[in-house]
Motif scaffolding. Sequence first.
Motif, PDB file in Angstrom:
ATOM      1  N   SER A   1      -2.051  23.776 -37.296  1.00 10.42           N
ATOM      2  CA  SER A   1      -2.275  23.500 -38.720  1.00 10.42           C
ATOM      3  C   SER A   1      -2.513  22.003 -38.965  1.00 10.42           C
ATOM      4  O   SER A   1      -3.356  21.633 -39.784  1.00 10.42           O
ATOM      5  CB  SER A   1      -1.106  24.000 -39.559  1.00 10.42           C
ATOM      6  OG  SER A   1       0.098  23.362 -39.179  1.00 10.42           O
ATOM      7  N   GLU A   2      -1.783  21.137 -38.258  1.00 11.42           N
ATOM      8  CA  GLU A   2      -1.978  19.692 -38.414  1.00 11.42           C
ATOM      9  C   GLU A   2      -3.334  19.257 -37.862  1.00 11.42           C
ATOM     10  O   GLU A   2      -4.024  18.426 -38.452  1.00 11.42           O
ATOM     11  CB  GLU A   2      -0.856  18.893 -37.725  1.00 11.42           C
ATOM     12  CG  GLU A   2       0.408  18.796 -38.534  1.00 11.42           C
ATOM     13  CD  GLU A   2       1.356  19.964 -38.306  1.00 11.42           C
ATOM     14  OE1 GLU A   2       1.027  20.871 -37.523  1.00 11.42           O
ATOM     15  OE2 GLU A   2       2.430  19.972 -38.919  1.00 11.42           O
TER      16      GLU A   2
ATOM     17  N   GLU B   1      -6.022  21.149 -37.669  1.00  8.96           N
ATOM     18  CA  GLU B   1      -7.039  21.652 -38.596  1.00  8.96           C
ATOM     19  C   GLU B   1      -7.116  20.793 -39.855  1.00  8.96           C
ATOM     20  O   GLU B   1      -8.209  20.517 -40.359  1.00  8.96           O
ATOM     21  CB  GLU B   1      -6.759  23.108 -38.948  1.00  8.96           C
ATOM     22  CG  GLU B   1      -7.050  24.056 -37.803  1.00  8.96           C
ATOM     23  CD  GLU B   1      -6.614  25.491 -38.081  1.00  8.96           C
ATOM     24  OE1 GLU B   1      -6.026  25.761 -39.159  1.00  8.96           O
ATOM     25  OE2 GLU B   1      -6.863  26.342 -37.210  1.00  8.96           O
ATOM     26  N   ARG B   2      -5.978  20.357 -40.369  1.00  8.77           N
ATOM     27  CA  ARG B   2      -5.966  19.509 -41.564  1.00  8.77           C
ATOM     28  C   ARG B   2      -6.651  18.172 -41.265  1.00  8.77           C
ATOM     29  O   ARG B   2      -7.458  17.690 -42.055  1.00  8.77           O
ATOM     30  CB  ARG B   2      -4.540  19.286 -42.063  1.00  8.77           C
ATOM     31  CG  ARG B   2      -4.504  18.490 -43.369  1.00  8.77           C
ATOM     32  CD  ARG B   2      -3.133  18.364 -43.991  1.00  8.77           C
ATOM     33  NE  ARG B   2      -2.141  17.833 -43.077  1.00  8.77           N
ATOM     34  CZ  ARG B   2      -1.031  18.486 -42.728  1.00  8.77           C
ATOM     35  NH1 ARG B   2      -0.777  19.676 -43.214  1.00  8.77           N
ATOM     36  NH2 ARG B   2      -0.169  17.930 -41.905  1.00  8.77           N
TER      37      ARG B   2
ATOM     38  N   ALA C   1     -10.453  18.723 -40.918  1.00  9.76           N
ATOM     39  CA  ALA C   1     -11.090  18.940 -42.216  1.00  9.76           C
ATOM     40  C   ALA C   1     -11.271  17.621 -42.968  1.00  9.76           C
ATOM     41  O   ALA C   1     -12.320  17.389 -43.585  1.00  9.76           O
ATOM     42  CB  ALA C   1     -10.270  19.921 -43.047  1.00  9.76           C
ATOM     43  N   ALA C   2     -10.270  16.756 -42.917  1.00  8.05           N
ATOM     44  CA  ALA C   2     -10.376  15.459 -43.593  1.00  8.05           C
ATOM     45  C   ALA C   2     -11.473  14.615 -42.963  1.00  8.05           C
ATOM     46  O   ALA C   2     -12.315  14.044 -43.669  1.00  8.05           O
ATOM     47  CB  ALA C   2      -9.038  14.723 -43.531  1.00  8.05           C
TER      48      ALA C   2
ATOM     49  N   LEU D   1      -3.569  10.016 -44.909  1.00  8.00           N
ATOM     50  CA  LEU D   1      -3.614  11.369 -44.361  1.00  8.00           C
ATOM     51  C   LEU D   1      -2.253  11.730 -43.767  1.00  8.00           C
ATOM     52  O   LEU D   1      -1.737  11.027 -42.894  1.00  8.00           O
ATOM     53  CB  LEU D   1      -4.712  11.450 -43.294  1.00  8.00           C
ATOM     54  CG  LEU D   1      -5.095  12.813 -42.782  1.00  8.00           C
ATOM     55  CD1 LEU D   1      -5.558  13.723 -43.907  1.00  8.00           C
ATOM     56  CD2 LEU D   1      -6.205  12.678 -41.749  1.00  8.00           C
ATOM     57  N   ASP D   2      -1.664  12.806 -44.261  1.00  6.59           N
ATOM     58  CA  ASP D   2      -0.373  13.261 -43.759  1.00  6.59           C
ATOM     59  C   ASP D   2      -0.461  13.603 -42.276  1.00  6.59           C
ATOM     60  O   ASP D   2      -1.447  14.171 -41.815  1.00  6.59           O
ATOM     61  CB  ASP D   2       0.090  14.512 -44.509  1.00  6.59           C
ATOM     62  CG  ASP D   2       0.552  14.200 -45.921  1.00  6.59           C
ATOM     63  OD1 ASP D   2       0.935  13.046 -46.175  1.00  6.59           O
ATOM     64  OD2 ASP D   2       0.514  15.123 -46.759  1.00  6.59           O
TER      65      ASP D   2
END
Length: 157
Positions: free
Chosen positions: A82-83, A85-86, A89-90, A132-133
Motif C-alpha cells: 500500500s505504501e 502504491e501510494r 501514484a504521487a 508525502l507520507d
Amino acid sequence: MPKAKLDAIDRKIIDALQVEGRMTAQQLADKVGLSPSPCARRVRQMEDMGVITGYTAVIDQDLVDLPISVFASIKLERQRESELERFNAAIARWPEVVDCYLMTGQRDYLLRIVVRDLHAYERFLKEKLTRLDGVASIETSFALAQIKRSNRLPVEP
C-alpha cells in the motif's frame, strides 16, 4: 505480460525506429528489406502487443530552460504494498519526475527530477516530496554534466 516473440526483422524494425521514429513506412521497409505493407503490418502488430509503446520527440533540456537534473534516492518508512502504491501514484502525478525506479539495496526509489533552477527544486522538495507520507529520508545529488543519454535499447537483429 509474456515476452513477445520477435524475429530478426522485427528487431531490425525496432532498431530503425529507435534511431528515427518519424521515417515513412517506405523508408522503414527499405531499411529492413521488406515491402511497405508487411512492414507496416509488423509495426502495427508490435504496437498492439505493447512492444512499441509510443513515439516521442527527444527534447534538449537546456534549450527549453530546464537545465537541472537532480537524482534523489528515497527511503520509505515501510515497504508494504500500500505504501509503495501510494508513492507510485504521487510520483506519476508530478511532471518534474521524469524517471523513477524501484530499487534494491539501501534505498527504495531513485528519481530523476528535471527543474529550471535550484529554487524550483527547493519548491518541489518542500511542497511535494517531503509532504508525502511514508518517506523516511531523501538523498539528493545534482548532475554536473550529462555524458550520455539514450532512449535506444540495445536490441540486436
